[in-house]
Design an enzyme around this catalytic site. Sequence first.
Site, PDB file in Angstrom:
ATOM      1  N   ARG A  73       0.805  -1.070  -0.006  1.00  0.00           N
ATOM      2  CA  ARG A  73      -0.052   0.265  -0.057  1.00  0.00           C
ATOM      3  C   ARG A  73       0.941   1.400  -0.038  1.00  0.00           C
ATOM      4  O   ARG A  73       0.359   2.591   0.167  1.00  0.00           O
ATOM      5  CB  ARG A  73      -0.702  -0.065   1.266  1.00  0.00           C
ATOM      6  CG  ARG A  73      -2.301   0.339   1.405  1.00  0.00           C
ATOM      7  CD  ARG A  73      -2.943  -0.036   2.381  1.00  0.00           C
ATOM      8  NE  ARG A  73      -4.252   0.293   2.682  1.00  0.00           N
ATOM      9  CZ  ARG A  73      -5.313  -0.393   2.490  1.00  0.00           C
ATOM     10  NH1 ARG A  73      -5.037  -1.662   2.294  1.00  0.00           N
ATOM     11  NH2 ARG A  73      -6.270  -0.054   2.798  1.00  0.00           N
ATOM     12  N   ARG A 118     -22.239  -1.404   3.186  1.00  0.00           N
ATOM     13  CA  ARG A 118     -21.427  -2.804   3.411  1.00  0.00           C
ATOM     14  C   ARG A 118     -21.749  -3.338   4.637  1.00  0.00           C
ATOM     15  O   ARG A 118     -21.811  -2.694   5.655  1.00  0.00           O
ATOM     16  CB  ARG A 118     -19.871  -2.542   3.401  1.00  0.00           C
ATOM     17  CG  ARG A 118     -19.134  -3.683   3.691  1.00  0.00           C
ATOM     18  CD  ARG A 118     -17.628  -3.730   3.447  1.00  0.00           C
ATOM     19  NE  ARG A 118     -16.838  -2.606   3.819  1.00  0.00           N
ATOM     20  CZ  ARG A 118     -15.690  -2.052   3.357  1.00  0.00           C
ATOM     21  NH1 ARG A 118     -15.070  -3.151   2.389  1.00  0.00           N
ATOM     22  NH2 ARG A 118     -14.943  -1.204   4.002  1.00  0.00           N
ATOM     23  N   ARG A 140     -18.283  -1.963   9.545  1.00  0.00           N
ATOM     24  CA  ARG A 140     -16.981  -1.647   9.965  1.00  0.00           C
ATOM     25  C   ARG A 140     -16.869  -0.554  10.414  1.00  0.00           C
ATOM     26  O   ARG A 140     -17.521   0.464   9.960  1.00  0.00           O
ATOM     27  CB  ARG A 140     -15.985  -1.850   8.769  1.00  0.00           C
ATOM     28  CG  ARG A 140     -15.404  -3.288   8.693  1.00  0.00           C
ATOM     29  CD  ARG A 140     -14.503  -3.470   7.453  1.00  0.00           C
ATOM     30  NE  ARG A 140     -13.824  -2.536   6.986  1.00  0.00           N
ATOM     31  CZ  ARG A 140     -12.754  -2.734   6.108  1.00  0.00           C
ATOM     32  NH1 ARG A 140     -12.813  -3.664   5.418  1.00  0.00           N
ATOM     33  NH2 ARG A 140     -11.998  -1.634   5.623  1.00  0.00           N
ATOM     34  N   ARG A 156      -9.827   7.694   4.268  1.00  0.00           N
ATOM     35  CA  ARG A 156      -9.141   6.598   3.717  1.00  0.00           C
ATOM     36  C   ARG A 156      -9.052   6.893   1.988  1.00  0.00           C
ATOM     37  O   ARG A 156      -8.052   6.463   1.435  1.00  0.00           O
ATOM     38  CB  ARG A 156     -10.141   5.545   3.743  1.00  0.00           C
ATOM     39  CG  ARG A 156      -9.954   4.967   5.258  1.00  0.00           C
ATOM     40  CD  ARG A 156     -11.140   4.052   5.521  1.00  0.00           C
ATOM     41  NE  ARG A 156     -11.047   2.719   4.892  1.00  0.00           N
ATOM     42  CZ  ARG A 156     -11.911   2.265   4.720  1.00  0.00           C
ATOM     43  NH1 ARG A 156     -13.531   2.314   5.275  1.00  0.00           N
ATOM     44  NH2 ARG A 156     -12.015   0.859   4.017  1.00  0.00           N
TER      45      ARG A 156
HETATM   46  P1  AP5 Z   1     -15.218  -4.725  -0.971  1.00  0.00           P
HETATM   47  O1  AP5 Z   1     -15.006  -5.963  -1.758  1.00  0.00           O
HETATM   48  O2  AP5 Z   1     -15.258  -4.990   0.614  1.00  0.00           O
HETATM   49  O3  AP5 Z   1     -14.113  -3.612  -1.160  1.00  0.00           O
HETATM   50  P2  AP5 Z   1     -12.690  -3.611  -0.629  1.00  0.00           P
HETATM   51  O4  AP5 Z   1     -11.846  -3.186  -1.978  1.00  0.00           O
HETATM   52  O5  AP5 Z   1     -12.184  -4.863  -0.381  1.00  0.00           O
HETATM   53  O6  AP5 Z   1     -12.749  -2.399   0.397  1.00  0.00           O
HETATM   54  P3  AP5 Z   1     -12.025  -2.293   1.581  1.00  0.00           P
HETATM   55  O7  AP5 Z   1     -12.760  -1.107   2.617  1.00  0.00           O
HETATM   56  O8  AP5 Z   1     -11.925  -3.449   2.469  1.00  0.00           O
HETATM   57  O9  AP5 Z   1     -10.490  -1.666   1.345  1.00  0.00           O
HETATM   58  P4  AP5 Z   1      -9.540  -0.839   1.968  1.00  0.00           P
HETATM   59  O10 AP5 Z   1      -8.420  -1.169   1.216  1.00  0.00           O
HETATM   60  O11 AP5 Z   1      -9.794   0.073   2.561  1.00  0.00           O
HETATM   61  O12 AP5 Z   1      -9.552  -1.845   3.472  1.00  0.00           O
HETATM   62  P5  AP5 Z   1      -8.470  -3.025   4.070  1.00  0.00           P
HETATM   63  O13 AP5 Z   1      -9.429  -3.794   4.619  1.00  0.00           O
HETATM   64  O14 AP5 Z   1      -7.620  -3.121   3.202  1.00  0.00           O
HETATM   65  O15 AP5 Z   1     -16.501  -3.893  -1.373  1.00  0.00           O
HETATM   66  C1  AP5 Z   1     -17.116  -2.628  -0.719  1.00  0.00           C
HETATM   67  C2  AP5 Z   1     -18.542  -2.706  -0.778  1.00  0.00           C
HETATM   68  O16 AP5 Z   1     -19.084  -2.622  -2.147  1.00  0.00           O
HETATM   69  C3  AP5 Z   1     -19.028  -4.170  -0.188  1.00  0.00           C
HETATM   70  O17 AP5 Z   1     -20.405  -3.807   0.511  1.00  0.00           O
HETATM   71  C4  AP5 Z   1     -19.356  -5.002  -1.426  1.00  0.00           C
HETATM   72  O18 AP5 Z   1     -20.405  -5.874  -1.374  1.00  0.00           O
HETATM   73  C5  AP5 Z   1     -20.048  -3.799  -2.307  1.00  0.00           C
HETATM   74  N1  AP5 Z   1     -19.566  -4.178  -3.873  1.00  0.00           N
HETATM   75  C6  AP5 Z   1     -18.396  -4.831  -4.360  1.00  0.00           C
HETATM   76  N2  AP5 Z   1     -18.609  -5.009  -5.648  1.00  0.00           N
HETATM   77  C7  AP5 Z   1     -19.349  -4.263  -5.915  1.00  0.00           C
HETATM   78  C8  AP5 Z   1     -19.866  -3.762  -7.334  1.00  0.00           C
HETATM   79  N3  AP5 Z   1     -19.377  -4.050  -8.497  1.00  0.00           N
HETATM   80  N4  AP5 Z   1     -20.884  -3.144  -7.440  1.00  0.00           N
HETATM   81  C9  AP5 Z   1     -21.696  -2.461  -6.246  1.00  0.00           C
HETATM   82  N5  AP5 Z   1     -21.314  -2.772  -4.978  1.00  0.00           N
HETATM   83  C10 AP5 Z   1     -20.126  -3.656  -4.972  1.00  0.00           C
HETATM   84  O19 AP5 Z   1      -7.722  -1.918   5.186  1.00  0.00           O
HETATM   85  C11 AP5 Z   1      -8.526  -1.376   6.221  1.00  0.00           C
HETATM   86  C12 AP5 Z   1      -7.494  -0.391   7.189  1.00  0.00           C
HETATM   87  O20 AP5 Z   1      -6.251  -1.324   7.469  1.00  0.00           O
HETATM   88  C13 AP5 Z   1      -6.687   0.497   6.291  1.00  0.00           C
HETATM   89  O21 AP5 Z   1      -7.335   1.790   6.181  1.00  0.00           O
HETATM   90  C14 AP5 Z   1      -5.237   0.710   7.007  1.00  0.00           C
HETATM   91  O22 AP5 Z   1      -5.521   1.494   8.184  1.00  0.00           O
HETATM   92  C15 AP5 Z   1      -5.171  -0.596   7.597  1.00  0.00           C
HETATM   93  N6  AP5 Z   1      -4.358  -1.429   6.498  1.00  0.00           N
HETATM   94  C16 AP5 Z   1      -4.627  -2.262   5.561  1.00  0.00           C
HETATM   95  N7  AP5 Z   1      -3.345  -3.027   4.931  1.00  0.00           N
HETATM   96  C17 AP5 Z   1      -2.536  -2.097   5.192  1.00  0.00           C
HETATM   97  C18 AP5 Z   1      -1.042  -1.941   4.815  1.00  0.00           C
HETATM   98  N8  AP5 Z   1      -0.789  -2.650   3.982  1.00  0.00           N
HETATM   99  N9  AP5 Z   1      -0.240  -0.939   5.010  1.00  0.00           N
HETATM  100  C19 AP5 Z   1      -0.683   0.066   6.101  1.00  0.00           C
HETATM  101  N10 AP5 Z   1      -2.202  -0.128   6.677  1.00  0.00           N
HETATM  102  C20 AP5 Z   1      -2.987  -1.040   6.307  1.00  0.00           C
HETATM  103 ZN    ZN Z   2     -11.300  -5.418   1.711  1.00  0.00          ZN
END
Ligand code: AP5
Ligand code: ZN
Length: 218
Positions: free
Chosen positions: A88, A123, A156, A167
Amino acid sequence: MRLILLGAPGAGKGTQAAFICQKYGIPQISTGDMLRAAVKAGTPLGLAAKQVMDGGGLVSDDLIISLVKERIAECDCENGFLFDGFPRTIPQADAMKAANVKLDLVLEIDVPDAAIIERMSGRRVHQASGRTYHIHNNPPKVEGKDDVSGEPLTQRPDDAEDIVRKRLATYHEQTEPLVAYYSKWAATGDAQAPRVRKISGTGTVDEITRRALDALQN
Ligand code: AP5
Ligand code: ZN
């Protein structure tokens, strides 16, 4: 297949990862899911991460890099793996390069910011498995319940609108530059460089799965 799914918060990385991982028989390595599990378990990592995650920022590179290295070392990865939400930042990508972690493809799922807020507000997640639903676009069979376990779905804490905006800003500032990072690497002709593909993440979940599988095969 060893791939990175890159995309803004709510782009559908987790949703598409489930289909891709099933088709290719590979584990989904989601740093977000791993951090949420640590928060729930109350581990030192979870305690350090919670405040940062709830504020829409990024957990420190050092913590994330060691978490992923540990995960790769113990993983059943002979068919490959899928990174969801990792790397990221450029230092995280550099760390994978330095550790000679081989990658085949970087797949970017592109969704305009305007569509993201609606997706996040609808979501619902099953905390134990990470399975993700949307109240309108991808509803569970029974309202408020996980399809497999029947357990309740939750929201969440970082899906509140003001946090989603933070974000998104963090994504544009720190993560989006990875597209240029991998494209430049691929342009050098280095055999170690992964292919880079971009697909639109707007449309139905099935349409996007078809685009993703097509990009993986070609
Ligand atoms: P979903 O599939 O859940 O989307 P996503 O891309 O996985 O979204 P996230 O919010 O999980 O991504 P993120 O990168 O912010 O969070 P992460 O958990 O990695 O879909 C979203 C919604 O849309 C759902 O309701 C779904 O049903 C719907 N949907 C899906 N497809 C659709 C479509 N085609 N049409 C309509 N609706 C649809 O990270 C969380 C936090 O963790 C970060 O903010 C950070 O603080 C930390 N973190 C995680 N990884 C790192 C890292 N590598 N480095 C530093 N901090 C990190
Ligand atoms: Zn995700």
